[in-house]
Design an enzyme around this catalytic site. Structure first.
Site, PDB file in Angstrom:
ATOM      1  N   MET A 274      53.189  51.018  30.196  1.00 50.34           N
ATOM      2  CA  MET A 274      52.766  52.295  29.642  1.00 50.34           C
ATOM      3  C   MET A 274      51.937  53.129  30.621  1.00 50.34           C
ATOM      4  O   MET A 274      51.554  54.255  30.295  1.00 50.34           O
ATOM      5  CB  MET A 274      51.934  52.054  28.371  1.00 50.34           C
ATOM      6  CG  MET A 274      52.708  51.426  27.227  1.00 50.34           C
ATOM      7  SD  MET A 274      54.065  52.482  26.668  1.00 50.34           S
ATOM      8  CE  MET A 274      53.164  53.914  26.095  1.00 50.34           C
ATOM      9  N   ARG A 275      51.643  52.585  31.794  1.00 51.95           N
ATOM     10  CA  ARG A 275      50.810  53.340  32.723  1.00 51.95           C
ATOM     11  C   ARG A 275      51.482  54.650  33.134  1.00 51.95           C
ATOM     12  O   ARG A 275      50.813  55.669  33.327  1.00 51.95           O
ATOM     13  CB  ARG A 275      50.486  52.496  33.957  1.00 51.95           C
ATOM     14  CG  ARG A 275      49.547  53.194  34.921  1.00 51.95           C
ATOM     15  CD  ARG A 275      49.106  52.306  36.068  1.00 51.95           C
ATOM     16  NE  ARG A 275      48.097  51.347  35.644  1.00 51.95           N
ATOM     17  CZ  ARG A 275      48.251  50.042  35.652  1.00 51.95           C
ATOM     18  NH1 ARG A 275      49.409  49.530  36.056  1.00 51.95           N
ATOM     19  NH2 ARG A 275      47.298  49.243  35.263  1.00 51.95           N
ATOM     20  N   ALA A 276      52.803  54.637  33.286  1.00 55.06           N
ATOM     21  CA  ALA A 276      53.503  55.849  33.692  1.00 55.06           C
ATOM     22  C   ALA A 276      53.324  56.962  32.673  1.00 55.06           C
ATOM     23  O   ALA A 276      53.140  58.130  33.033  1.00 55.06           O
ATOM     24  CB  ALA A 276      54.991  55.547  33.895  1.00 55.06           C
TER      25      ALA A 276
END
Length: 715
Positions: A274-276
Site C-alpha cells: 500500500m505504500r505506492a
C-alpha cells in the site's frame, strides 16, 4: 565556500527538477531516487536544491536542530527552555559511500556510559540533516545495513542508537535524495520501494541542447559569483513559490474521485503493498499545491503515477523501470473529472522558469540532456522481436553434433562460423553456491565471513574505534582490577584497556566470475539457449546474494572480458543475451583471462573471495590469445597442444586457490568427458548441463575444496 550552481540554471531535466521541488514542498512524499548515466546533472541539481529551501528556526546551541516552537521532548540536549530561536539556512548533508554506522547514526561513549552512567552522545549525520536534505551519491554502492538504518530513520522521522542497554533517540526528519548509475548495480526491490519518487535521467542527443549545456557550464566556471547573480531573481521566485506551496498544502483537498483514481492505478499496475497508494496521494497533493490549486485533479494523479510507480513495478532485477502511459490513461479515463472548487489559477505552469538566454532548455550543467520520463515514451527502445520458429529455445535438434553440414556449415579453417545470438531459456531457482572457509569480505548473503553484523562468536581487543561492545568480556577484563583501582561504590571501574569488541559471523558477498564457451561446439541453438538460461539463473542468485559478477567469453582465437567485475547483474544479463557463437574453442585463453582478471581484482579488493564458474563442454581446439600472460610464465597461449595448454592453465588457477566449478555442456549419446578432466585440473566439481536444475549443483559448488584451502587449514 564555493558558489553552488543555481537550480534554475539546470538545462532541461524537467522530471528531476519537479520531483525535487515536490519533496521540498512536502517532505512526507518520501524522497527521490535519481537513476541515470554519468554526467547528467544529478548531483548538481540536488546540491542546488538546498539554496531554494526556506530558512529554519532552531534552538540556539542545540546540536539536533530542535524547533523553538515545538522542541523534541526526547532531544539529548534538552529539555529546552522557551525562548527565541536562531534562523539558519537549511543544511544539505552528504553521506559518503564508505561511512561507518557510527558516523551515520552517532556514537555513544561506551566507557563513560559503563563507568559513570552518563549518556555521552556524539551526533551523526542523521542529526545534522534534521530539517534539511540528506544526499547519498551512488546510493546503490552503500552497504545494506547502512541503507536499512537510513530508510528506517526516514520512515519514522527519528533515529535510535542502542548499545548494550543504553539508548538514545532524537528526531531525524529530512528530505532523502539518492543518486545512482544503474550500470554499477541495482538496489534491492524492497529498498527501491522505500524511496517515494524515482526519476530516470539521460543526456540529450540533440547538438543544440548539448551546446547550451556547455555554454552555461563554462560561464559558471569562469565566474561562479557572476553566473549565480544572473540567476538570482529566478532563484528567489522559485524559493517564494516553494514557501507559498508549503503554506497552501494543508488546504489542498484530495477528493474521493482522486482517491479512487489512485487506488485503481496502483491495482491496475499490480503494485505490491500500500505504500505506492500513500505516496501517490501525497505527491498529487503536493502537485496541486505547487500549481497553486486547492483541489487535486486528474492530471495531478497522472503525474504522480509517472513519478511514484515505475520503480515499484519490477518483478526481477533484469526488468527496466517503466510505466505504460496508454494503460495509465485508459485507467484514468474511466473516472470523471472532479469539479474544481475556488481554483484561482486553472492553468499554472508547473515548471520553474529561468531567464531567457536564447538557449534550449534540454541539457544539464554536467553534460546532461533532456530528462527521459521514467515511463518511457516515444523514444523508449522497442521490445526485441520474438524469435523465428526455428530459433525458439524449445525447437528440437535433429542432431547434436556441431559438425553437421546441415546445421553448422564449416568455415575454411574447419571451425563453425559465427551465428547470431539466441534467446536464453527461462531462468530457474538455484540453491546457494558458496566458497568454503571463513572470509572477511563485504557484507552479503553467500559465504561465511567475519562481519560487523551477525551472530556473536567471541571477543577481542578493539582495533581502532569500538563499535560493537562485548559486555560480558569487558566485565571479565575489568573485574580482577577493581581493588587496585580503589573501587568503593557499586559501580564498576572500567578503563579503556578493559573494553572488548564483539566478533561476529555473518555472510559475505563474493565475486562470481563466469567463463562461458561461445565456440562453434556450443552453437547448437537448443544447447546454447539452455546454457544461457542456466547462467541467467545463477546471475539472479548472485543479485539476491549481493555479489559482484564478471563475464568472460571465449571463441575463435581469443578470450574477451565481456563485462569487468561489477555489481550490475543486469548488465551481465544484457551482455549474455547479446552473446554470439561460432569459431574454434580457445579454452586455455579463457582460463588465462580468468586468471588475469582475478589477479587484478585481488589487488583491488583482497577481502572479496572469488568463485569461478566455467561453462563449457571441455573441448579445446585452439591455443588462442588472452591478452597479457601470467607473470610467472607457467602457462601461455603462444602455441602447442590446445588440450595441454588448457590443463596447465586450469592447474594455474587451482594453485592460486580459486574455488571453481565446471558446468559440463556436452550432450548426446557419445560423451568425451573432457569437462570432467578440466574440473579435476581446476580442483573443483563438474556438473552436467542436464543436472543444473537438480539440487546436486548447489551441493557440489557448496562443497568446493581447493588444495590451497587444505593447506591453510593445516597451517
Amino acid at each position: 565556500m564555493s558558489t553552488p550552481y543555481p537550480f534554475t540554471a539546470v538545462v532541461g531535466q524537467s522530471d528531476l527538477r519537479l520531483a525535487l521541488l515536490l519533496n521540498a514542498v512536502s517532505p512526507a512524499v518520501g524522497g527521490v531516487l535519481v537513476r541515470g548515466e554519468k554526467g547528467t546533472a544529478k548531483s548538481t541539481a540536488v546540491r542546488a536544491l538546498s539554496a531554494l529551501l526556506p530558512q529554519v528556526d532552531v534552538v540556539p546551541g542545540c546540536r539536533f536542530s530542535c524547533a523553538p516552537a515545538a522542541p523534541d521532548p526526547a532531544c539529548p540536549d534538552g529539555p529546552h527552555e522557551p525562548g527565541p530561536g536562531a534562523a539558519r539556512p537549511a543544511r544539505m548533508v552528504e553521506l559518503p559511500v564508505g561511512a561507518s554506522e557510527d558516523r551515520l547514526v552517532g556514537a555513544l561513549d561506551i566507557e563513560r556510559a559503563l563507568a559513570e552512567g552518563v549518556k555521552a552522545f556524539e551526533p551523526g549525520l542523521l542529526a545534522d540533516a534534521h530539517r534539511g536534505i540528506l544526499y547519498v551519491d551512488e546510493v546503490n554502492l552503500l552497504h545494506d545495513h547502512l541503507i536499512d538504518l537510513l530508510l528506517d530513520a526516514a520512515a519514522m522521522g527519528a533515529s535510535y542508537v542502542e548499545r548494550e542497554g543504553v539508548s538514545v533517540r532524537h528526531a531525524a526528519r529530512f528530505l532523502l535524495v539518492g543518486t545512482m548509475n544503474p550500470e554499477e548495480g541495482e538496489l534491492r526491490p524492497q529498498l527501491l520501494d522505500r524511496f517515494g519518487l524515482t526519476v530516470e535521467v539521460a543526456a540529450s542527443r540533440e547538438p543544440a541542447q548539448r551546446v547550451e549545456v556547455v555554454r552555461r557550464r563554462l560561464a559558471y566556471e569562469d565566474d561562479p559569483a557572476a553566473f549565480a547573480g544572473r540567476w538570482a531573481g529566478d532563484e528567489q521566485d522559485v524559493r517564494a513559490r516553494v514557501v507559498a506551496a508549503r503554506a497552501l498544502l494543508p488546504q489542498v483537498r484530495l477528493g474521493d474521485t482522486s482517491l479512487l483514481q489512485i487506488a485503481a492505478t496502483c491495482a491496475g499496475f499490480e503494485v505490491d503493498g500500500m505504500r505506492a497508494d500513500i505516496v501517490m496521494a501525497r505527491t498529487a497533493t503536493a502537485l496541486a499545491a505547487w500549481a497553486g490549486r486547492a483541489e487535486v485533479r486528474k492530471e495531478d494523479v497522472r503525474q504522480a503515477a509517472l513519478l511514484a510507480l515505475p520503480h515499484r513495478r519490477r518483478r526481477n532485477p533484469f526488468d527496466a523501470p517503466g510505466l505504460d502511459e496508454d494503460k495509465l490513461d485508459e485507467i484514468l479515463d474511466g473516472f470523471p473529472d472532479e469539479e474544481p472548487e475556488n481554483d484561482p489559477d486553472p492553468d499554472p505552469d508547473p515548471e520553474p522558469e529561468g531567464p531567457d538566454d536564447g538557449g534550449p532548455e534540454d541539457g544539464g550543467p554536467d553534460g546532461g540532456g533532456g530528462g527521459i520520463p521514467p515511463q518511457g515514451g516515444p523514444e523508449a527502445p522497442e521490445a526485441p522481436e520474438a524469435p523465428a520458429p526455428d530459433e525458439s529455445p524449445e525447437a528440437p535438434e535433429t542432431r547434436e553434433s556441431p559438425d553437421s553440414p546441415a546445421q553448422q556449415p564449416a568455415s575454411r579453417d574447419g571451425a563453425a562460423p559465427e551465428q547470431a545470438a539466441v534467446r536464453a531459456a527461462e531462468p530457474f531457482r538455484t540453491k546457494m553456491l558458496s566458497v568454503p572457509g571463513l572470509g572477511e569480505g563485504a557484507s552479503g548473503r553467500r559465504s561465511r565471513a567475519r562481519t560487523a553484523h551477525g551472530r556473536t562468536t567471541g571477543a577481542q581487543r578493539p582495533r581502532g574505534q569500538l563499535t560493537k561492545l562485548h559486555l560480558a568480556a569487558t566485565v571479565q577484563a575489568a573485574a580482577p582490577h577493581q581493588k587496585a583501582r580503589g573501587r568503593s561504590g557499586r559501580g564498576l571501574v572500567v578503563r579503556k584497556d578493559d573494553l572488548r569488541q564483539a566478533t561476529r559471523e555473518g555472510r559475505e558477498g563474493n565475486l562470481v566470475l563466469f567463463v562461458v564457451d561461445a565456440s562453434g561446439s556450443m552453437a547448437a541453438r537448443q544447447r546454447m539457449s539452455a546454457v544461457k538460461g542456466a547462467v541467467l539463473s545463477l546471475l539472479l542468485d548472485a543479485y539476491q546474494r549481493r555479489d559482484k559478477v564478471g563475464l568472460i567469453t571465449f571463441r575463435g582465437s581469443a578470450a574477451e572480458l565481456a563485462l569487468p567485475p561489477t555489481s550490475s547483474v543486469d548488465a551481465a544479463a544484457t551482455r549474455l543475451e547479446q552473446l554470439p557463437t561460432g569459431g574454434r574453442t580457445p579454452l586455455a585463453a579463457g582460463l588465462l583471462k580468468a586468471h588475469e582478471v582475478l589477479r587484478i581484482e585481488r589487488l583491488r579488493d583482497p577481502s572479496r573471495r572469488p568463485l569461478l564458474v566455467v561453462v563449457t563442454d571441455g573441448r579445446a581446439t585452439s591455443a588462442g590469445t588472452a591478452g597479457s600472460a601470467p607473470s610467472n610464465g607457467s602457462a601461455g597461449t603462444d602455441g602447442g597442444d590446445p588440450r595441454a595448454l588448457a590443463g596447465r592453465s586450469a592447474r594455474l588457477l587451482q594453485a592460486a586457490g580459486i574455488a571453481s566449478v565446471v558446468v559440463d555442456c556436452e550432450s548426446g549419446p557419445v560423451r568425451l568427458g573432457l569437462a570432467g578432466v578440466l574440473a579435476a585440473d581446476l580442483g573443483g566439481p563438474a556438473v552436467t548441463l542436464d543436472g543444473l536444475r537438480a539440487d546436486s549443483l548447489a551441493g557440489l559448488v557448496k562443497n568446493v575444496r581447493t588444495a590451497s584451502d587444505t593447506h591453510r587449514r593445516a597451517a
